[in-house]
Design a protein around this motif. Structure first.
Motif, PDB file in Angstrom:
ATOM      1  N   ASP A  12       0.780  -1.125   0.156  1.00 35.31           N
ATOM      2  CA  ASP A  12       0.014   0.032  -0.117  1.00 35.31           C
ATOM      3  C   ASP A  12       0.958   1.207   0.002  1.00 35.31           C
ATOM      4  O   ASP A  12       0.410   2.486  -0.389  1.00 35.31           O
ATOM      5  CB  ASP A  12      -0.902  -0.122   1.180  1.00 35.31           C
ATOM      6  CG  ASP A  12      -2.340  -0.787   1.187  1.00 35.31           C
ATOM      7  OD1 ASP A  12      -2.299  -1.187   0.046  1.00 35.31           O
ATOM      8  OD2 ASP A  12      -2.725  -1.070   2.184  1.00 35.31           O
ATOM      9  N   TYR A  13       2.028   1.145   0.311  1.00 33.61           N
ATOM     10  CA  TYR A  13       2.931   2.620   0.481  1.00 33.61           C
ATOM     11  C   TYR A  13       4.226   2.216  -0.337  1.00 33.61           C
ATOM     12  O   TYR A  13       4.922   3.109  -0.206  1.00 33.61           O
ATOM     13  CB  TYR A  13       3.447   2.370   1.904  1.00 33.61           C
ATOM     14  CG  TYR A  13       2.238   2.200   2.880  1.00 33.61           C
ATOM     15  CD1 TYR A  13       1.510   3.253   3.214  1.00 33.61           C
ATOM     16  CD2 TYR A  13       1.962   0.886   3.429  1.00 33.61           C
ATOM     17  CE1 TYR A  13       0.256   3.168   4.190  1.00 33.61           C
ATOM     18  CE2 TYR A  13       0.909   0.673   4.360  1.00 33.61           C
ATOM     19  CZ  TYR A  13       0.032   2.059   4.628  1.00 33.61           C
ATOM     20  OH  TYR A  13      -0.899   1.561   5.472  1.00 33.61           O
ATOM     21  N   SER A  14       4.313   1.285  -1.315  1.00 31.65           N
ATOM     22  CA  SER A  14       5.072   1.290  -2.433  1.00 31.65           C
ATOM     23  C   SER A  14       4.556   1.622  -3.767  1.00 31.65           C
ATOM     24  O   SER A  14       4.020   0.874  -4.510  1.00 31.65           O
ATOM     25  CB  SER A  14       5.581  -0.329  -2.289  1.00 31.65           C
ATOM     26  OG  SER A  14       6.877  -0.220  -3.273  1.00 31.65           O
ATOM     27  N   TYR A  15       4.940   2.987  -4.090  1.00 27.35           N
ATOM     28  CA  TYR A  15       4.125   3.598  -5.051  1.00 27.35           C
ATOM     29  C   TYR A  15       5.179   4.587  -5.741  1.00 27.35           C
ATOM     30  O   TYR A  15       6.202   5.233  -4.914  1.00 27.35           O
ATOM     31  CB  TYR A  15       2.899   4.203  -4.579  1.00 27.35           C
ATOM     32  CG  TYR A  15       3.146   5.318  -3.677  1.00 27.35           C
ATOM     33  CD1 TYR A  15       3.510   6.513  -3.951  1.00 27.35           C
ATOM     34  CD2 TYR A  15       2.975   5.096  -2.230  1.00 27.35           C
ATOM     35  CE1 TYR A  15       3.576   7.463  -2.805  1.00 27.35           C
ATOM     36  CE2 TYR A  15       3.213   5.934  -1.187  1.00 27.35           C
ATOM     37  CZ  TYR A  15       3.506   7.130  -1.595  1.00 27.35           C
ATOM     38  OH  TYR A  15       3.813   8.279  -0.834  1.00 27.35           O
ATOM     39  N   VAL A  16       4.822   5.184  -6.658  1.00 26.55           N
ATOM     40  CA  VAL A  16       5.323   6.230  -7.405  1.00 26.55           C
ATOM     41  C   VAL A  16       4.830   7.472  -7.346  1.00 26.55           C
ATOM     42  O   VAL A  16       4.851   8.326  -6.778  1.00 26.55           O
ATOM     43  CB  VAL A  16       6.077   6.169  -8.903  1.00 26.55           C
ATOM     44  CG1 VAL A  16       6.510   7.507  -9.309  1.00 26.55           C
ATOM     45  CG2 VAL A  16       7.104   4.987  -9.028  1.00 26.55           C
TER      46      VAL A  16
END
Length: 349
Positions: free
Chosen positions: A340-344
């Motif tokens: 949920d927190y690994s994004y660009v």
């Protein structure tokens, strides 16, 4: 056993290093201790349930983090025999309008079903607010949340550092070398822009006024969430901090501004109208953010991991983030879904 290098020794970097060393890994921390780091300047309020933010991913993170705190603090204090500044005396959210008070009470109370660690939630009359916090003005009613707490960032970071070194970790107070062994974890806070990773990290300047109430009697008080984005927290015997001003900036100048001092001094006099106040100091910190104010936690490449953008909730979330990242990088199951927190580019949900 794996080898890790953690760049940045604020609360998130220190927590990650501590939890990794407890997992049996070889860990080195490099920290240049920049002036204005958020860990040292923040008041450390742990009270996520009163927030009106609707980002579900953020709320899951901070509520799980608040639940993690008491056991974590107990373990850390036992290991180090040192103070962390953690206290749990509840919180009071202030209101001038009784209709708004009731709406807020209903909104906050509903969250207790999924967060029993909140403890008792109740409405306070103006007289009852004064009973809990005798220094405050009698113009405000409030909502009391028993589970509200605070922690002193600098003390907690020092305790984590002590426990980390005691467990065999290496802590070096300088810039890292150009190349490091194993996996490198960047937890560089407001200075994350130096690495140029995505998502882009920006920062806001926050100023806090510390002052003393000149009273003979010492009263231990709850955290106060005042009107607007203002908080008042006890920092010692009859010593308080009031903040916070948030200003977007590209500067790292940590000199207090006269304008913000006058603003915060005026607020202190408004909320403590019957007390003689003596200034102690102004503190300035830089809080890191992503575009949507959601922390980034994830791989940049196979050997690079980044944790940044926790903003104003860094001290709330930091210990739990470190715990979860250490488990994730050790191949163990996590309580938090880190995808949920690994994004660009984050989404507003």
């Amino acid at each position: 056993m794996s080898q890790f290098t953690v760049i940045g020794g604020g609360i998130i970097g220190a927590s990650t290093a501590y939890h990794l060393i407890k997992q049996g890994h070889e860990v080195t921390v490099y920290d240049r201790n920049d002036r204005g780091n958020a860990t040292g300047a923040s008041a450390g309020i742990i009270n996520p349930w009163v927030s009106q933010r609707r980002n579900k991913k953020w709320y899951r993170l901070v509520t799980k983090a608040a639940r993690y705190y008491p056991g974590f603090i107990g373990q850390l204090e036992e290991e180090t025999d040192s103070e962390t500044g953690y206290t749990r005396r509840g919180s009071i959210s202030l209101f001038k309008d009784d209709d708004v008070l009731e709406l807020a009470f209903n909104r906050i109370s509903k969250k207790k079903t999924d967060a029993p660690e909140m403890g008792e939630v109740k409405m306070l009359s103006r007289e009852e607010v004064k009973d809990y916090h005798p220094h405050l003005s009698d113009k405000y009613s409030g909502v009391y949340v028993e589970g509200g707490a605070q922690v002193k960032g600098a003390l907690l970071r020092d305790s984590l550092k002590k426990a980390f070194i005691k467990a065999g970790g290496t802590w070096i107070d300088k810039n890292p070398p150009e190349t490091t062994e194993g996996m490198t974890i960047y937890a560089t806070g407001a200075w994350g822009s130096e690495q140029g990773f995505k998502p882009v990290i920006t920062h806001q300047r926050s100023e806090v006024l510390h002052f003393k109430v000149e009273e003979a009697e010492v009263v231990k008080t709850p955290v106060v969430m005042a009107l607007g984005p203002i908080y008042i927290v006890e920092m010692g015997d009859n010593e308080f901090a009031i903040g916070t001003t948030h200003q977007k900036t590209e500067s790292y100048d940590d000199s207090p501004s006269e304008e913000n001092y006058q603003y915060l001094r005026g607020l202190a006099e408004r909320y403590f109208p019957d007390s003689k106040l003596t200034d102690i100091r102004m503190m300035v910190g830089f809080k890191p953010y992503t575009r949507d104010f959601l922390p980034f936690i994830g791989h940049v490449d196979e050997n690079t991991f980044v944790i940044n953008g926790a903003g104003a909730t860094g001290l709330t979330a930091g210990p739990f983030i470190g715990h979860e990242v250490a488990r994730f990088l050790s191949g163990e199951e996590t309580d938090l879904d880190l995808s949920d927190y690994s994004y660009v580019e984050p989404e507003n949900n």
